[in-house]
Design a protein around this motif. Structure first.
Motif, PDB file in Angstrom:
ATOM      1  N   UNK A   1       0.848  -1.174   0.000  1.00 15.85           N
ATOM      2  CA  UNK A   1       0.000   0.000   0.000  1.00 15.85           C
ATOM      3  C   UNK A   1       0.898   1.244   0.000  1.00 15.85           C
ATOM      4  N   UNK A   2       0.539   2.211  -0.805  1.00 16.15           N
ATOM      5  CA  UNK A   2       1.336   3.435  -0.900  1.00 16.15           C
ATOM      6  C   UNK A   2       1.145   4.309   0.330  1.00 16.15           C
ATOM      7  N   UNK A   3       2.192   5.071   0.617  1.00 21.37           N
ATOM      8  CA  UNK A   3       2.210   5.882   1.843  1.00 21.37           C
ATOM      9  C   UNK A   3       1.091   6.929   1.863  1.00 21.37           C
ATOM     10  N   UNK A   4       0.738   7.478   0.715  1.00 15.89           N
ATOM     11  CA  UNK A   4      -0.356   8.461   0.667  1.00 15.89           C
ATOM     12  C   UNK A   4      -1.681   7.817   1.066  1.00 15.89           C
ATOM     13  N   UNK A   5      -1.886   6.588   0.646  1.00 12.51           N
ATOM     14  CA  UNK A   5      -3.120   5.863   0.995  1.00 12.51           C
ATOM     15  C   UNK A   5      -3.128   5.535   2.487  1.00 12.51           C
ATOM     16  N   UNK A   6      -1.981   5.146   3.033  1.00 10.84           N
ATOM     17  CA  UNK A   6      -1.870   4.878   4.463  1.00 10.84           C
ATOM     18  C   UNK A   6      -2.208   6.140   5.250  1.00 10.84           C
ATOM     19  N   UNK A   7      -1.653   7.271   4.819  1.00 10.39           N
ATOM     20  CA  UNK A   7      -1.920   8.548   5.485  1.00 10.39           C
ATOM     21  C   UNK A   7      -3.421   8.858   5.468  1.00 10.39           C
ATOM     22  N   UNK A   8      -4.063   8.674   4.329  1.00 13.02           N
ATOM     23  CA  UNK A   8      -5.507   8.926   4.213  1.00 13.02           C
ATOM     24  C   UNK A   8      -6.298   8.043   5.175  1.00 13.02           C
ATOM     25  N   UNK A   9      -5.944   6.764   5.235  1.00 15.07           N
ATOM     26  CA  UNK A   9      -6.647   5.830   6.123  1.00 15.07           C
ATOM     27  C   UNK A   9      -6.474   6.227   7.590  1.00 15.07           C
ATOM     28  N   UNK A  10      -5.228   6.565   7.963  1.00 16.41           N
ATOM     29  CA  UNK A  10      -4.955   6.945   9.353  1.00 16.41           C
ATOM     30  C   UNK A  10      -5.703   8.223   9.733  1.00 16.41           C
ATOM     31  N   UNK A  11      -5.683   9.209   8.850  1.00 15.03           N
ATOM     32  CA  UNK A  11      -6.393  10.461   9.149  1.00 15.03           C
ATOM     33  C   UNK A  11      -7.901  10.233   9.221  1.00 15.03           C
TER      34      UNK A  11
END
Length: 101
Positions: A1-11
């Motif tokens: 999973x790309x880091x931008x997608x991880x960031x979106x999920x976490x936020x």
């Protein structure tokens, strides 16, 4: 999973729990705080997205959001658990053996 997608999920997890995420220039990395009865996670905006994700994951663990009713996908749950484990201080254990006389 790309880091931008991880960031979106976490936020998204944090937003669903009613916590505000704010970016600012700080002398530290950032973290969770309460300001005027508002729950906040403040991120140092000069840090890269990877650092933001680490901080958010640790805050999710600290606030026990892994056990909340918010759905967290297995991949994100694994990411959070890994980041929490990496952030834990390692205990140094010394063992000394006495020679028998």
């Amino acid at each position: 999973m790309k880091i931008n997608r991880i960031y979106e999920e976490l936020t998204n997890i944090i937003s669903l729990s009613g916590i505000i995420i704010r970016k600012d220039i700080l002398k530290s990395k950032g973290g969770y705080c309460i300001l005027d009865d508002n729950k906040l996670i403040i991120l140092n905006k000069i840090l890269p997205i990877e650092s933001h994700c680490r901080i958010l994951a640790c805050c999710i663990g600290e606030l026990d959001l892994l056990n909340s009713s918010i759905f967290i996908s297995p991949a994100i749950r694994e990411y959070i658990e890994n980041e929490i484990e990496l952030a834990l201080p390692t205990a140094k254990v010394e063992i000394s053996l006495k020679e028998s006389v």
